[in-house]
Design an enzyme around this catalytic site. Structure first.
Site, PDB file in Angstrom:
ATOM      1  N   GLU A   1       0.811  -1.214   0.000  1.00 23.21           N
ATOM      2  CA  GLU A   1       0.000   0.000   0.000  1.00 23.21           C
ATOM      3  C   GLU A   1       0.845   1.266   0.000  1.00 23.21           C
ATOM      4  O   GLU A   1       0.497   2.262  -0.654  1.00 23.21           O
ATOM      5  CB  GLU A   1      -0.934   0.005   1.222  1.00 23.21           C
ATOM      6  CG  GLU A   1      -2.025  -1.052   1.191  1.00 23.21           C
ATOM      7  CD  GLU A   1      -1.598  -2.372   1.815  1.00 23.21           C
ATOM      8  OE1 GLU A   1      -2.484  -3.202   2.097  1.00 23.21           O
ATOM      9  OE2 GLU A   1      -0.374  -2.582   2.004  1.00 23.21           O
ATOM     10  N   LEU A   2       1.958   1.250   0.745  1.00 21.13           N
ATOM     11  CA  LEU A   2       2.788   2.450   0.793  1.00 21.13           C
ATOM     12  C   LEU A   2       3.448   2.709  -0.549  1.00 21.13           C
ATOM     13  O   LEU A   2       3.547   3.867  -0.988  1.00 21.13           O
ATOM     14  CB  LEU A   2       3.845   2.319   1.888  1.00 21.13           C
ATOM     15  CG  LEU A   2       4.713   3.571   2.088  1.00 21.13           C
ATOM     16  CD1 LEU A   2       3.864   4.757   2.517  1.00 21.13           C
ATOM     17  CD2 LEU A   2       5.817   3.316   3.102  1.00 21.13           C
ATOM     18  N   LYS A   3       3.933   1.677  -1.192  1.00 18.22           N
ATOM     19  CA  LYS A   3       4.523   1.835  -2.532  1.00 18.22           C
ATOM     20  C   LYS A   3       3.532   2.547  -3.452  1.00 18.22           C
ATOM     21  O   LYS A   3       3.894   3.511  -4.149  1.00 18.22           O
ATOM     22  CB  LYS A   3       4.877   0.465  -3.102  1.00 18.22           C
ATOM     23  CG  LYS A   3       5.221   0.467  -4.589  1.00 18.22           C
ATOM     24  CD  LYS A   3       5.357  -0.957  -5.114  1.00 18.22           C
ATOM     25  CE  LYS A   3       5.525  -0.978  -6.619  1.00 18.22           C
ATOM     26  NZ  LYS A   3       6.784  -0.371  -7.068  1.00 18.22           N
TER      27      LYS A   3
ATOM     28  N   HIS B   1      18.349   5.560 -11.047  1.00 16.77           N
ATOM     29  CA  HIS B   1      17.389   5.555  -9.955  1.00 16.77           C
ATOM     30  C   HIS B   1      16.801   6.938  -9.693  1.00 16.77           C
ATOM     31  O   HIS B   1      15.988   7.099  -8.788  1.00 16.77           O
ATOM     32  CB  HIS B   1      18.040   4.999  -8.689  1.00 16.77           C
ATOM     33  CG  HIS B   1      18.336   3.535  -8.794  1.00 16.77           C
ATOM     34  ND1 HIS B   1      19.530   3.072  -9.290  1.00 16.77           N
ATOM     35  CD2 HIS B   1      17.588   2.446  -8.514  1.00 16.77           C
ATOM     36  CE1 HIS B   1      19.507   1.749  -9.285  1.00 16.77           C
ATOM     37  NE2 HIS B   1      18.345   1.354  -8.824  1.00 16.77           N
TER      38      HIS B   1
END
Length: 753
Positions: free
Chosen positions: A20-22, A693
């Site tokens: 969920e946080l992702k 990144h």
């Protein structure tokens, strides 16, 4: 006196059981979620996690371990140590993410491995002008939320010694630990604020002290905790270490006034009974493995706890480290057979084991004897399971005993590989291309049965054709197939190798919003069939330019898996190496002239103590050379390494004897090239010329400057041009722009040779 506790963990995962946080963080980055929405998602994840830990029976629960990106970056914010280049960003959250990921105009902090795990942390930059200042809002807010919910909260912060030892000095050669006296008053102030907010205990993590430390460094640590423990208005201090034993640091820390010490009794072997000062401490014994997924031997763990009863003032049971490194729960898994499932313990199961052991200590073993019996039966069944042993694989390795597989001398290989007719400064990429929505949709459709294998392969071939065409259009010299068929660079191979199983929802955080599902290695490894040949051969059929075969090396496959604990890691590495060797031979037979065997985790598994390193590097290098020793001189072997402090393994990198080594160098500004030169490295090298990144697109001038800097250390005939890692997580538009600039910069520099 502060009340003690009996059952705890040192930290919790934070990405959410279903990532969920992702999803929330990436929605915030994309502008689909506002700050209030992101904060609400974080608050709900914390509430759910704490509630589950309390209901499971823990009587002290860590808070402050939640993070939107990285706990070391959080500490840099707490101590006012963000780099000056992000200071102009007004919004604190956007400033935080700029330090983590960069922006179009701001370079991010370096990223490297968190000790010997597969988690990555952001490396704080400390300059002579850095003025430390306390900002305790995050930990205080989380403590307030926990107390409102009735959670027995124990705030967790990274300690000042580890923070400085993990940071990077910029603009000065003076040891950063010399500045610890600037941080101590901030921790004093922090502890006062935590006490005022109702904290009974504060956990201060000092994992850097389990590595080799000089007597001077240990003396600094003792002085710091003498000062912090002398503060009258503060919570009781639990000084936590993990990933190994404290060694000489243990008696020094025990001699301070801290009330508690958390020790890792899975990875460490400290002689606690020989430290008399522990009889005055609350010892938190990490007897449940927080890093691997096997069920705890409860009998052995209780025996260990029993030996401590006379050595500790009071005793609590804990995991060996934070549960950040394991999946949330076995409840989400449907693909394991009953026997295999009985051998395993994920996060929630490990919490249950902690509570079981604490109950046995406080109420007697009879109260939980059924749990001990189940663990004993599972261990017995595992030892007897025929799937763990493959006689053919073992006989093949036995035949190699005493030999060291090698290839021909590098000069001889170079002559044979001249037939590739590559230009000076050949351009390439590391392997993966963006995992588009179409790829993810096709993979989901195959999983749910909406499409069959034939249709899935057709869609993946279309993706490969598109990537090959793009690379030809951009002008790259050595192409890749883009890896659309691969869910992950380790899981993909694990799914095709005997001895591995994979999870449905066993996600763990690698860095930021990047999550992986490590496979589980439970038995001997064998390759039933070729794994990549059809895909790579198809890509090669679409172009006259060489296409690299892309494989993951044995060390990385082990490092990014949960490995079996019933045999030495070196034996497992050689089994994987044989499987990879078979694949390289088949790729060569299919006409593939360049094969890349990635080993980004070589540094990651390096033991924290120097005395253990030679044996590790010997078998790690040996496994790579076994994996790559089956091909002809004319087949060019590449390898790739990324996001580590390479200095400690630089000799081993050279000993891999790969024809070309691509290596992260963008965030570290080409520093690794000097290290390679210092050990006489004379093979091909591709230092990453831009950081993948970060979402920013590097300019032609920026890449050209990096290349010219690289040429100061590496002659043109050995220098390759590439990004510093795979492109899987990036968007198609930014990848095209970045690679266009990479090719143009290479051509500009090539013209001047």
């Amino acid at each position: 006196m502060t009340a003690t506790f009996t059952a705890t963990v040192l930290g919790s995962p934070r990405i959410g059981p279903n990532r969920e946080l992702k999803k929330a963080v990436e929605a915030y980055w994309a502008g689909r979620l506002d700050r209030a929405g992101l904060e609400a998602a974080g608050a709900e994840l914390r509430r759910a996690q704490w509630s589950q830990l309390r209901e499971a029976g823990l009587d002290s629960i860590p808070v402050g371990t939640f993070s939107y990106y990285d706990h070391v970056l959080d500490t840099a914010v707490m101590l006012g140590a963000l780099p000056d280049r992000v200071a102009g960003i007004a919004d604190p959250l956007d400033r935080y993410f700029a330090a983590a990921r960069g922006t179009d105009t701001v370079a991010p902090l370096e990223m490297t491995k968190w000790f010997d795990t597969n988690y990555h942390y952001l490396v704080p930059e400390i300059t002579p002008s850095t003025v430390f200042a306390l900002d305790a809002a995050k930990v205080l807010d989380e403590l307030a939320q926990a107390r409102t919910l009735g959670v027995p909260a124990r705030p967790v912060v990274l300690g000042p010694v580890t923070f400085l030892l993990l940071s990077k000095a910029v603009g000065s050669d003076a040891p950063l630990l010399d500045r610890v006296d600037e941080l101590v008053p901030l921790y004093v102030e922090l502890f006062g604020q935590l006490a005022a907010a109702g904290a009974q205990w504060v956990q201060v993590d000092e994992p850097a002290l389990v590595a080799d430390r000089t007597p001077e460094e240990i003396a600094v640590a003792r002085r710091v905790y003498d000062r912090l423990s002398a503060v009258p208005e503060r919570p009781a201090i639990l000084l936590a270490s993990y990933f190994g034993g404290l060694g000489d640091a243990l008696p020094a820390l025990a001699a301070t006034g801290v009330e508690g010490l958390a020790v890792d009794l899975v990875a460490g072997s400290d002689a606690l009974a020989s430290v008399p000062a522990l009889t005055r401490k609350h010892v938190v014994a990490g007897v449940v493995d927080g890093r691997n997924v096997w069920r705890t031997d409860l009998d052995a763990a209780l025996g260990t706890l029993g030996t401590l009863l006379g050595s500790a003032g009071t005793l609590a049971v804990s995991t060996s480290c934070s549960l950040l490194h394991v999946p949330y729960t076995l409840d989400a898994e449907t693909g394991f057979d009953a026997a295999l499932r009985s051998w395993l313990a994920f996060g929630s199961e490990k919490v249950h084991e902690v509570v079981t052991l604490a109950t046995a200590l406080t109420r007697g073993r009879d109260a939980v004897e059924d749990e001990f019996a189940r663990a004993r039966a599972a261990a017995s069944a595992r030892r007897a399971d025929a799937r763990l042993y493959d006689g053919t694989v073992r006989a093949r390795l036995d035949a190699l005993t005493g030999s060291k597989p090698t290839r021909s001398p590098a000069a001889q290989r170079r002559r044979a590989q001249s037939a590739l007719r590559l230009p000076a400064l050949p351009t390439t990429t590391i392997g993966s291309y963006p995992q588009t929505a179409q790829i993810r949709i096709a993979r989901a459709a195959l999983r749910t049965g909406e499409i069959d294998e034939t249709e899935y392969r057709a869609r993946m071939r279309a993706e490969i054709a598109d990537v090959i065409a793009l690379q030809e259009e951009l002008g790259l010299d050595v192409l890749v197939h883009g890896e659309p068929e691969r869910n992950d660079m380790v899981q993909y191979f694990a799914e095709q190798l005997d001895g591995f199983c994979v999870t449905d929802n066993g996600w763990v955080q690698s860095y930021g919003s990047r999550c992986v599902r490590p496979p589980i290695l439970y038995g001997d490894v064998r390759r039933p069939d070729p794994m990549t040949v059809d895909w790579i051969a198809y890509a090669q059929s679409l172009t006259d330019r060489p296409v690299k075969g892309m494989l993951t090396g044995p060390v990385t496959i082990l490092a990014w898996s949960f490995v079996r604990d019933d045999q030495p890691l070196a034996e497992s590495a050689n089994q994987v190496a044989l499987a990879i060797q078979d694949e390289t031979v088949d790729l060569q037979g299919a006409g593939i002239r360049i094969i890349q065997v990635d080993e980004p985790a070589l540094r990651e598994l390096l033991p924290l103590r120097a005395v253990d390193r030679p044996a590790y590097l010997d078998w790690a290098v040996g496994a790579f050379r076994l994996a790559t020793s089956g091909v002809a001189d004319s087949t060019q072997i590449h390898t790739h390494l990324c996001y580590s402090e390479f200095g400690e393994v630089i000799d081993a990198i050279a000993e891999l004897d790969a024809d070309v080594t691509s290596i992260e160098a963008a965030r570290s500004h080409m520093e690794v090239l000097d290290d390679l030169n210092a050990v006489g490295f004379d093979l091909g090298v591709g230092p990453g010329v831009y950081d993948i990144h970060s979402p920013r697109v590097p300019s032609v001038a920026e890449i050209e400057m990096s290349l010219r800097k690289a040429l100061e250390a590496v002659p043109a005939e050995r220098l390759w041009v590439n990004p510093d890692c795979g492109l899987k997580t990036r968007g198609r538009t930014e990848v095209e722009a970045s690679l266009h600039n990479l090719v143009e910069a290479a051509q500009l520099v090539r013209a001047d040779l």
